[in-house]
Design an enzyme around this catalytic site. Structure first.
Site, PDB file in Angstrom:
ATOM      1  N   CYS A  11      25.516  19.433  40.866  1.00  0.00           N
ATOM      2  CA  CYS A  11      24.082  19.607  40.607  1.00  0.00           C
ATOM      3  C   CYS A  11      23.673  19.448  39.150  1.00  0.00           C
ATOM      4  O   CYS A  11      22.481  19.474  38.844  1.00  0.00           O
ATOM      5  CB  CYS A  11      23.604  20.949  41.136  1.00  0.00           C
ATOM      6  SG  CYS A  11      24.160  22.378  40.170  1.00  0.00           S
ATOM      7  N   CYS A  18      47.750  26.516  31.141  1.00  0.00           N
ATOM      8  CA  CYS A  18      47.809  26.749  32.590  1.00  0.00           C
ATOM      9  C   CYS A  18      47.683  25.463  33.411  1.00  0.00           C
ATOM     10  O   CYS A  18      47.964  25.466  34.596  1.00  0.00           O
ATOM     11  CB  CYS A  18      46.734  27.748  33.010  1.00  0.00           C
ATOM     12  SG  CYS A  18      45.050  27.116  32.931  1.00  0.00           S
ATOM     13  N   CYS A  22      29.171  27.801  40.944  1.00  0.00           N
ATOM     14  CA  CYS A  22      27.899  27.369  40.378  1.00  0.00           C
ATOM     15  C   CYS A  22      26.814  28.104  41.148  1.00  0.00           C
ATOM     16  O   CYS A  22      26.728  27.987  42.373  1.00  0.00           O
ATOM     17  CB  CYS A  22      27.728  25.861  40.503  1.00  0.00           C
ATOM     18  SG  CYS A  22      26.098  25.296  39.954  1.00  0.00           S
ATOM     19  N   HIS A  56      32.311  25.565  44.271  1.00  0.00           N
ATOM     20  CA  HIS A  56      33.491  26.249  43.743  1.00  0.00           C
ATOM     21  C   HIS A  56      33.933  25.569  42.454  1.00  0.00           C
ATOM     22  O   HIS A  56      34.104  24.346  42.413  1.00  0.00           O
ATOM     23  CB  HIS A  56      34.630  26.200  44.771  1.00  0.00           C
ATOM     24  CG  HIS A  56      35.937  26.670  44.259  1.00  0.00           C
ATOM     25  ND1 HIS A  56      36.226  28.010  44.087  1.00  0.00           N
ATOM     26  CD2 HIS A  56      37.047  25.993  43.872  1.00  0.00           C
ATOM     27  CE1 HIS A  56      37.468  28.122  43.619  1.00  0.00           C
ATOM     28  NE2 HIS A  56      37.981  26.912  43.484  1.00  0.00           N
ATOM     29  N   HIS A  90      38.480  30.011  38.860  1.00  0.00           N
ATOM     30  CA  HIS A  90      38.616  31.465  38.820  1.00  0.00           C
ATOM     31  C   HIS A  90      38.559  31.943  37.376  1.00  0.00           C
ATOM     32  O   HIS A  90      38.797  31.164  36.453  1.00  0.00           O
ATOM     33  CB  HIS A  90      39.939  31.898  39.466  1.00  0.00           C
ATOM     34  CG  HIS A  90      39.975  31.651  40.936  1.00  0.00           C
ATOM     35  ND1 HIS A  90      40.384  30.433  41.461  1.00  0.00           N
ATOM     36  CD2 HIS A  90      39.627  32.428  41.988  1.00  0.00           C
ATOM     37  CE1 HIS A  90      40.287  30.493  42.776  1.00  0.00           C
ATOM     38  NE2 HIS A  90      39.845  31.689  43.127  1.00  0.00           N
ATOM     39  N   ASP A 110      42.854  37.344  30.704  1.00  0.00           N
ATOM     40  CA  ASP A 110      43.963  37.099  29.778  1.00  0.00           C
ATOM     41  C   ASP A 110      43.604  36.027  28.747  1.00  0.00           C
ATOM     42  O   ASP A 110      44.471  35.329  28.238  1.00  0.00           O
ATOM     43  CB  ASP A 110      45.221  36.706  30.546  1.00  0.00           C
ATOM     44  CG  ASP A 110      45.051  35.432  31.367  1.00  0.00           C
ATOM     45  OD1 ASP A 110      43.950  34.825  31.347  1.00  0.00           O
ATOM     46  OD2 ASP A 110      46.025  35.027  32.041  1.00  0.00           O
ATOM     47  N   ARG A 142      39.442  34.138  30.570  1.00  0.00           N
ATOM     48  CA  ARG A 142      39.884  32.755  30.726  1.00  0.00           C
ATOM     49  C   ARG A 142      39.275  32.215  32.012  1.00  0.00           C
ATOM     50  O   ARG A 142      39.714  32.536  33.112  1.00  0.00           O
ATOM     51  CB  ARG A 142      41.411  32.661  30.802  1.00  0.00           C
ATOM     52  CG  ARG A 142      41.916  31.242  31.118  1.00  0.00           C
ATOM     53  CD  ARG A 142      43.434  31.142  31.076  1.00  0.00           C
ATOM     54  NE  ARG A 142      44.126  32.100  31.906  1.00  0.00           N
ATOM     55  CZ  ARG A 142      44.596  31.854  33.135  1.00  0.00           C
ATOM     56  NH1 ARG A 142      44.435  30.660  33.691  1.00  0.00           N
ATOM     57  NH2 ARG A 142      45.227  32.794  33.810  1.00  0.00           N
ATOM     58  N   CYS A 155      39.284  29.513  34.299  1.00  0.00           N
ATOM     59  CA  CYS A 155      40.226  28.460  34.664  1.00  0.00           C
ATOM     60  C   CYS A 155      39.509  27.575  35.687  1.00  0.00           C
ATOM     61  O   CYS A 155      39.309  27.972  36.831  1.00  0.00           O
ATOM     62  CB  CYS A 155      41.470  29.115  35.255  1.00  0.00           C
ATOM     63  SG  CYS A 155      42.775  27.979  35.672  1.00  0.00           S
TER      64      CYS A 155
END
Length: 132
Positions: free
Chosen positions: A51, A66, A97, A103, A106, A110, A118, A120
């Site tokens: 979007c 990561c 969002c 999606h 996460h 940390d 963070r 990620c």
């Protein structure tokens, strides 16, 4: 939840690539160290692939090791929604969002200061708008 942008799943399938659809609409995850924005370091803003909502500023991006783009803060709190995620036997906080429900990834506790967070995020969930 009512979203600012609502579409039928067929419309999302037409708009997004199969991988984008799998991650953004079906809560998938791209393989680590494969995303186009994992080692990206240009100056600008990362937006929602579905979007265009502003999500993360490049100045908050950091190398977490990561395998996914990581940010310590969001660009606009109004465009981010957090939800508890207990899938796959884990207890995590999902980042969505808020405008379209896509999606993104996460968030974990940390990360570096000043937030200690963070975010990620899957590269495939993002588009990048360089500063002019």
């Amino acid at each position: 939840m009512q979203r600012d942008i609502e579409k039928h799943e067929d419309q999302w399938r037409e708009q997004l690539t199969p991988e984008q659809y799998r991650v953004v609409r079906e809560k998938g995850t791209e393989r680590p160290f494969t995303g186009q924005y994992n080692e990206h370091d240009e100056t600008g803003t990362y937006v929602c692939i579905a979007c265009g909502a502003e999500l993360f500023a490049s100045g908050t991006k950091f190398e977490s090791g990561c395998g996914w783009p990581s940010f310590y803060d969001v660009a606009n709190n109004d465009n981010i929604e957090l939800q508890r995620d207990t899938s796959h036997g884990m207890n995590r906080v999902e980042v969505l969002c808020k405008r379209c429900g896509g999606h993104l990834g996460h968030v974990f506790e940390d990360g570096p200061q000043p937030t200690g967070l963070r975010y990620c995020i899957n590269s495939v969930s993002l588009n990048f708008k360089p500063d002019e």
